[in-house]
Design a protein around this motif. Structure first.
Motif, PDB file in Angstrom:
ATOM      1  N   MET A   1       0.574  -1.037  -0.169  1.00  0.00           N
ATOM      2  CA  MET A   1      -0.441  -0.139  -0.773  1.00  0.00           C
ATOM      3  C   MET A   1       1.199   0.894  -0.287  1.00  0.00           C
ATOM      4  O   MET A   1       2.063   1.041   0.945  1.00  0.00           O
ATOM      5  CB  MET A   1      -0.898  -0.193   1.431  1.00  0.00           C
ATOM      6  N   LEU A   2       0.795   2.385  -0.614  1.00  0.00           N
ATOM      7  CA  LEU A   2       1.584   3.584  -1.200  1.00  0.00           C
ATOM      8  C   LEU A   2       1.646   3.939   0.427  1.00  0.00           C
ATOM      9  O   LEU A   2       2.724   4.968   0.805  1.00  0.00           O
ATOM     10  CB  LEU A   2       0.898   4.340  -2.147  1.00  0.00           C
ATOM     11  N   ILE A   3       0.731   4.745   0.706  1.00  0.00           N
ATOM     12  CA  ILE A   3       0.442   5.536   2.088  1.00  0.00           C
ATOM     13  C   ILE A   3       1.899   4.892   2.937  1.00  0.00           C
ATOM     14  O   ILE A   3       2.077   5.705   3.425  1.00  0.00           O
ATOM     15  CB  ILE A   3      -0.844   5.808   2.838  1.00  0.00           C
ATOM     16  N   ARG A   4       0.926   3.995   3.484  1.00  0.00           N
ATOM     17  CA  ARG A   4       2.617   3.328   4.547  1.00  0.00           C
ATOM     18  C   ARG A   4       4.058   3.196   3.866  1.00  0.00           C
ATOM     19  O   ARG A   4       4.880   3.461   4.339  1.00  0.00           O
ATOM     20  CB  ARG A   4       2.466   1.508   4.136  1.00  0.00           C
ATOM     21  N   SER A   5       4.312   3.704   2.778  1.00  0.00           N
ATOM     22  CA  SER A   5       5.367   3.330   1.966  1.00  0.00           C
ATOM     23  C   SER A   5       5.553   4.798   2.564  1.00  0.00           C
ATOM     24  O   SER A   5       6.401   5.026   3.204  1.00  0.00           O
ATOM     25  CB  SER A   5       5.594   2.957   0.890  1.00  0.00           C
ATOM     26  N   VAL A   6       5.166   5.764   2.053  1.00  0.00           N
ATOM     27  CA  VAL A   6       4.659   7.116   1.898  1.00  0.00           C
ATOM     28  C   VAL A   6       5.430   7.313   3.551  1.00  0.00           C
ATOM     29  O   VAL A   6       6.112   8.112   3.742  1.00  0.00           O
ATOM     30  CB  VAL A   6       4.263   8.425   1.513  1.00  0.00           C
ATOM     31  N   GLU A   7       4.043   7.246   4.409  1.00  0.00           N
ATOM     32  CA  GLU A   7       4.215   6.723   5.593  1.00  0.00           C
ATOM     33  C   GLU A   7       5.759   6.890   6.663  1.00  0.00           C
ATOM     34  O   GLU A   7       6.472   7.469   7.402  1.00  0.00           O
ATOM     35  CB  GLU A   7       3.116   6.798   7.174  1.00  0.00           C
ATOM     36  N   LYS A   8       6.285   6.078   6.492  1.00  0.00           N
ATOM     37  CA  LYS A   8       7.533   5.190   6.601  1.00  0.00           C
ATOM     38  C   LYS A   8       8.789   6.337   5.980  1.00  0.00           C
ATOM     39  O   LYS A   8      10.344   6.632   6.560  1.00  0.00           O
ATOM     40  CB  LYS A   8       8.010   4.039   5.824  1.00  0.00           C
ATOM     41  N   LEU A  10       8.597   8.915   5.165  1.00  0.00           N
ATOM     42  CA  LEU A  10       8.631  10.466   5.730  1.00  0.00           C
ATOM     43  C   LEU A  10       9.549  10.098   7.345  1.00  0.00           C
ATOM     44  O   LEU A  10      10.291  11.382   7.318  1.00  0.00           O
ATOM     45  CB  LEU A  10       7.039  11.539   5.949  1.00  0.00           C
ATOM     46  N   ARG A  11       8.395   8.950   7.717  1.00  0.00           N
ATOM     47  CA  ARG A  11       9.634   9.276   9.691  1.00  0.00           C
ATOM     48  C   ARG A  11      10.837   9.245   9.397  1.00  0.00           C
ATOM     49  O   ARG A  11      11.846   9.500  10.237  1.00  0.00           O
ATOM     50  CB  ARG A  11       8.812   8.455  10.160  1.00  0.00           C
ATOM     51  N   MET A  15      11.106  14.053   6.827  1.00  0.00           N
ATOM     52  CA  MET A  15      10.181  15.089   5.862  1.00  0.00           C
ATOM     53  C   MET A  15       8.940  15.748   5.754  1.00  0.00           C
ATOM     54  O   MET A  15       8.232  14.690   6.314  1.00  0.00           O
ATOM     55  CB  MET A  15      10.608  14.977   4.583  1.00  0.00           C
ATOM     56  N   PRO A  16       8.210  17.000   5.983  1.00  0.00           N
ATOM     57  CA  PRO A  16       6.824  17.362   6.080  1.00  0.00           C
ATOM     58  C   PRO A  16       6.261  16.791   4.806  1.00  0.00           C
ATOM     59  O   PRO A  16       7.402  17.022   4.005  1.00  0.00           O
ATOM     60  CB  PRO A  16       6.948  18.964   5.847  1.00  0.00           C
ATOM     61  N   ALA A  17       5.250  16.388   4.713  1.00  0.00           N
ATOM     62  CA  ALA A  17       4.680  15.192   3.994  1.00  0.00           C
ATOM     63  C   ALA A  17       4.698  17.028   2.778  1.00  0.00           C
ATOM     64  O   ALA A  17       4.369  16.105   1.850  1.00  0.00           O
ATOM     65  CB  ALA A  17       3.254  15.480   4.139  1.00  0.00           C
ATOM     66  N   THR A  18       4.067  18.144   3.008  1.00  0.00           N
ATOM     67  CA  THR A  18       3.800  19.260   1.949  1.00  0.00           C
ATOM     68  C   THR A  18       4.855  19.140   1.214  1.00  0.00           C
ATOM     69  O   THR A  18       5.308  19.254  -0.140  1.00  0.00           O
ATOM     70  CB  THR A  18       3.508  20.525   2.545  1.00  0.00           C
ATOM     71  N   LYS A  19       6.338  19.319   1.816  1.00  0.00           N
ATOM     72  CA  LYS A  19       7.787  19.011   0.906  1.00  0.00           C
ATOM     73  C   LYS A  19       7.746  17.744  -0.005  1.00  0.00           C
ATOM     74  O   LYS A  19       8.387  18.178  -0.921  1.00  0.00           O
ATOM     75  CB  LYS A  19       8.596  19.381   2.036  1.00  0.00           C
ATOM     76  N   PHE A  20       7.796  16.537   0.876  1.00  0.00           N
ATOM     77  CA  PHE A  20       7.253  15.730   0.237  1.00  0.00           C
ATOM     78  C   PHE A  20       6.585  15.230  -0.929  1.00  0.00           C
ATOM     79  O   PHE A  20       7.240  15.274  -2.323  1.00  0.00           O
ATOM     80  CB  PHE A  20       6.539  13.752   1.316  1.00  0.00           C
ATOM     81  N   GLY A  21       5.113  16.268  -1.164  1.00  0.00           N
ATOM     82  CA  GLY A  21       4.760  15.982  -2.257  1.00  0.00           C
ATOM     83  C   GLY A  21       4.974  17.375  -3.496  1.00  0.00           C
ATOM     84  O   GLY A  21       4.578  17.173  -4.333  1.00  0.00           O
TER      85      GLY A  21
END
Length: 72
Positions: A1-8, A10-11, A15-21
């Motif tokens: 699942m993509l959201i899990r990979s992204v959250e990992k 970020l941690r 990195m802030p979520a907005t910067k990642f996007g």
């Protein structure tokens, strides 16, 4: 699942979520939208995964490897 990979990601990189996007697909709301249930297209998911892999690869380059890369 993509959201899990992204959250990992970020941690790990603090990195802030907005910067990642913004960096990944020029959409600062992307992670928020994922958290709220957005299902990205396959091509978008590939871009995100490619961004994360490239970011990881760039961070694992040692300074010695960087010096030899510029010697030609």
């Amino acid at each position: 699942m993509l959201i899990r990979s992204v959250e990992k990601f970020l941690r790990q990189h603090k990195m802030p979520a907005t910067k990642f996007g913004r960096l990944a697909i020029q959409d600062p709301r992307f992670v928020l939208d994922l958290r709220m249930g957005r299902e990205p297209r396959d091509r978008t998911e590939q871009r995100i995964r490619g961004f994360m892999a490239g970011f990881e690869a760039a961070r694992t380059v040692t300074p010695a490897a960087q010096e030899t890369a510029y010697v030609a």
